[in-house]
Design an enzyme around this catalytic site. Structure first.
Site, short mmCIF file in Angstrom:
data_model
loop_
_atom_site.label_atom_id
_atom_site.label_comp_id
_atom_site.label_asym_id
_atom_site.label_seq_id
_atom_site.Cartn_x
_atom_site.Cartn_y
_atom_site.Cartn_z
N LYS A 21 -3.02 -1.88 -11.63
CA LYS A 21 -2.52 -1.96 -10.30
C LYS A 21 -3.71 -1.54 -9.46
CE LYS A 21 1.33 0.30 -8.48
NZ LYS A 21 0.97 1.07 -7.49
N GLY A 97 1.37 1.71 -0.88
CA GLY A 97 0.98 2.66 -0.05
C GLY A 97 -0.89 2.14 -0.26
N ARG A 125 5.96 6.89 4.71
CA ARG A 125 4.66 7.59 4.11
C ARG A 125 3.53 7.71 5.15
NH1 ARG A 125 3.27 5.08 -1.40
NH2 ARG A 125 1.96 6.91 -1.55
N GLN A 172 -7.20 6.69 -2.19
CA GLN A 172 -6.94 5.69 -1.09
C GLN A 172 -7.63 5.92 0.41
OE1 GLN A 172 -2.67 5.82 -0.77
NE2 GLN A 172 -2.05 4.73 -2.84
N ASP A 323 -0.15 9.70 -10.50
CA ASP A 323 0.98 9.01 -10.73
C ASP A 323 1.73 9.20 -11.92
OD1 ASP A 323 0.51 7.58 -8.53
OD2 ASP A 323 -0.79 6.22 -9.52
N LYS A 350 4.57 10.68 -2.02
CA LYS A 350 4.26 8.94 -3.09
C LYS A 350 5.62 8.45 -2.24
CE LYS A 350 0.60 10.17 -4.74
NZ LYS A 350 -0.73 9.56 -4.47
N ARG A 354 8.42 13.03 -4.74
CA ARG A 354 8.58 12.89 -6.27
C ARG A 354 8.98 14.14 -6.67
NH1 ARG A 354 4.02 8.37 -8.00
NH2 ARG A 354 5.40 6.68 -7.58
N ARG A 398 8.30 4.51 -10.41
CA ARG A 398 8.32 5.58 -11.36
C ARG A 398 9.22 6.56 -11.78
NH1 ARG A 398 3.14 3.40 -12.30
NH2 ARG A 398 1.68 3.46 -10.32
C1 S3P Z 1 -4.19 4.61 -5.92
C2 S3P Z 1 -4.52 6.20 -5.56
C3 S3P Z 1 -3.35 7.20 -5.73
C4 S3P Z 1 -2.34 6.68 -6.39
C5 S3P Z 1 -1.80 5.31 -6.19
C6 S3P Z 1 -2.66 4.34 -6.39
C7 S3P Z 1 -5.32 3.74 -5.58
O1 S3P Z 1 -3.08 7.60 -4.60
O2 S3P Z 1 -1.37 7.59 -6.25
O3 S3P Z 1 -0.60 4.99 -7.08
O4 S3P Z 1 -5.06 2.71 -6.30
O5 S3P Z 1 -6.13 4.22 -4.91
P1 S3P Z 1 -4.12 8.73 -3.82
O6 S3P Z 1 -5.52 8.48 -4.16
O7 S3P Z 1 -3.87 8.48 -2.42
O8 S3P Z 1 -3.31 9.97 -4.16
#
Ligand code: S3P
Length: 445
Positions: A21, A97, A125, A172, A323, A350, A354, A398
């Site tokens: 993803k 997110g 969020r 992110q 995750d 999340k 969670r 999840r």
């Molecule tokens: C992700 C980063 C993670 C993860 C999310 C996907 C990404 O979040 O929980 O499902 O693709 O950058 P954080 O890095 O903000 O924890």
């Protein structure tokens, strides 16, 4: 729709899971910023990634699904760095997110206004964590709900490059700032003390950006990205998502008689914390056929049913398996003794809270837990729990998938209230599980 999961057969054979993803979002975004054509195979066609595809189309890229030699592929015709155009409609990021935060960064350095919305879960969020550093480089936002969606981004083309040490270890936030840095002058510099997944860095390099990652003496990662690169369209073959494979890995570890191989799964070192944790608990997991494509390692993962012991998972591992706590909690619930997850406050923001959803679900199924603001202890009994409960999934894919896996081994069936979120990341989860001997069916009212 609510589903009920009952004791199934051992998981045997060899399977694939949908594409990663995180990598899929980035492939579409960077393809849209490249000059020329990007061809993608293995793209995850879950709702989260489709939300990114639709948004990137609204911003001017051409993105089309296709078929070649019986295999699905996607073509992206990019607009070049800085070449996106103002969308006519608001962008709907659904449950994602990652899509929301990465696009907030991307749009921060485009000189137009964009309004973004999301579903009930995404609208609760926190977005301030990306908005604050983006404000520092010159972007503005309008948000009537205290840093939550809906948010209007008022982008700037006179951005300063970011120079920042991340307070929250988050891929992110890091990726939002790197995407903003593409259309900014000078060098964007980001330091992470506790490294998070590095798909953005790897893929930027693959598309031709000038990006360096230095590992400092104290172990921190320093990322340096030069602004205004000319990205070039590429071919990408996306490996299976280890975060989706995780459900099958744990299902095979806890279901007696199982012997399962998951083919071509991404094993980026910053994503494999679950494998380390399960091995520490006693799981028999081996890696075969390691390959490298798009700067990302992938391999076949072989899993055999194994008795498990409780362990302490330190907070330093959290970014490498952020995750995977919901599904690891299922393994912990059948393990012998106490398992403790430390430093996992991030789980509270999340797709659902969670920490709360896991402990509530486990308690309903007959497992004792203890939570604090940032930690969770699970008291396993060395055998499957009684089950026989209704678990709330809180619009969180999840959580829903984790408790359906627990139902495959619990003494009595486990019901989840709503499976609709599963299609955000793993659209064929139920079909795949049932084809492997699972017993997941619609619950009668
Ligand atoms: C992700 C980063 C993670 C993860 C999310 C996907 C990404 O979040 O929980 O499902 O693709 O950058 P954080 O890095 O903000 O924890």
């Amino acid at each position: 729709m609510s589903l009920i999961s009952s004791k199934g057969r051992p998981l045997l054979g060899s399977i694939e899971v949908p594409g990663d993803k995180s990598i899929s979002h980035r492939a579409l975004i960077l393809g849209a910023l490249a000059i020329g054509k990007t061809k993608i195979t293995g793209l995850l066609e879950g709702e989260d990634v489709i939300a990114t595809a639709v948004a990137m189309r609204q911003l001017g890229a051409i993105i089309e699904p296709g078929q070649k030699d019986g295999f699905r592929n996607w073509t992206v015709i990019g607009r070049g760095v800085g070449g996106l155009s103002e969308p006519e409609q608001i962008l709907n990021m659904g449950n994602s997110g990652t899509a929301a935060r990465l696009l907030l960064g991307l749009l921060a350095t485009h000189s137009f206004e964009t309004t973004m919305i999301g579903d009930k879960s995404l609208s609760s969020r926190p977005m301030e964590r990306v908005m604050a550093p983006l404000r520092d480089i010159g972007c503005n936002f309008i948000s009537r709900s205290g840093g939550k969606l809906p948010i209007t981004t008022i982008g700037t083309i006179n951005a300063l490059p970011s120079d920042l040490t991340l307070k929250i270890p988050s891929a992110q936030i890091k990726s939002a700032l790197l995407l903003a840095g593409l259309n900014s002058p000078g060098i964007t510099r980001i330091i992470e003390k506790n490294p998070s997944r590095d798909h953005t860095e790897k893929m930027l390099k693959y598309f031709g950006a000038e990006i360096d990652v230095i590992i400092n003496d104290d172990g921190s990662r320093e990322i340096l990205l030069k602004g205004y690169p000319e990205l070039e369209g590429k071919n990408l073959n996306i490996p299976g998502d280890i975060s989706s494979a995780a459900f099958l890995i744990v299902a095979a570890v806890i279901t007696p008689g199982s012997d399962l191989t998951l083919k071509n799964i991404g094993i980026n070192p910053l994503r494999v914390g679950l494998l380390d944790s399960l091995r520490e608990m006693g799981a028999n997991i081996t890696i075969h056929n390691v390959k490298n494509s798009i700067n990302e390692p992938s391999a076949d993962i072989h899993v055999v049913h194994s008795p498990l012991n409780g362990v302490v998972i330190p907070s330093s591992r959290a970014p490498m398996m952020i995750d995977e706590y919901p599904i690891l909690s299922i393994a912990a619930s059948v393990a012998e003794g106490e398992t403790s997850f430390e430093g996992i406050g991030e789980l509270r923001v999340k797709e659902s809270d969670r920490l709360k959803a896991i402990s509530e679900g486990l308690e309903v199924c007959g497992i004792k837990t203890h939570t604090t603001k940032t930690s969770l202890r699970i008291f396993g009994r060395g055998s499957p729990p009684s089950g026989n409960g209704l678990v709330h999934s809180y619009l969180d894919h999840r959580i829903a998938m984790s408790f359906l896996i627990l139902g495959l081994v619990s003494d009595n069936p486990i019901k989840i209230d709503d499976e609709s979120s599963i299609k955000t990341s793993f659209p064929n989860f139920i079909t795949l599980m049932n084809s492997l001997g699972g017993e997941i069916r619609p619950a009668s009212k």
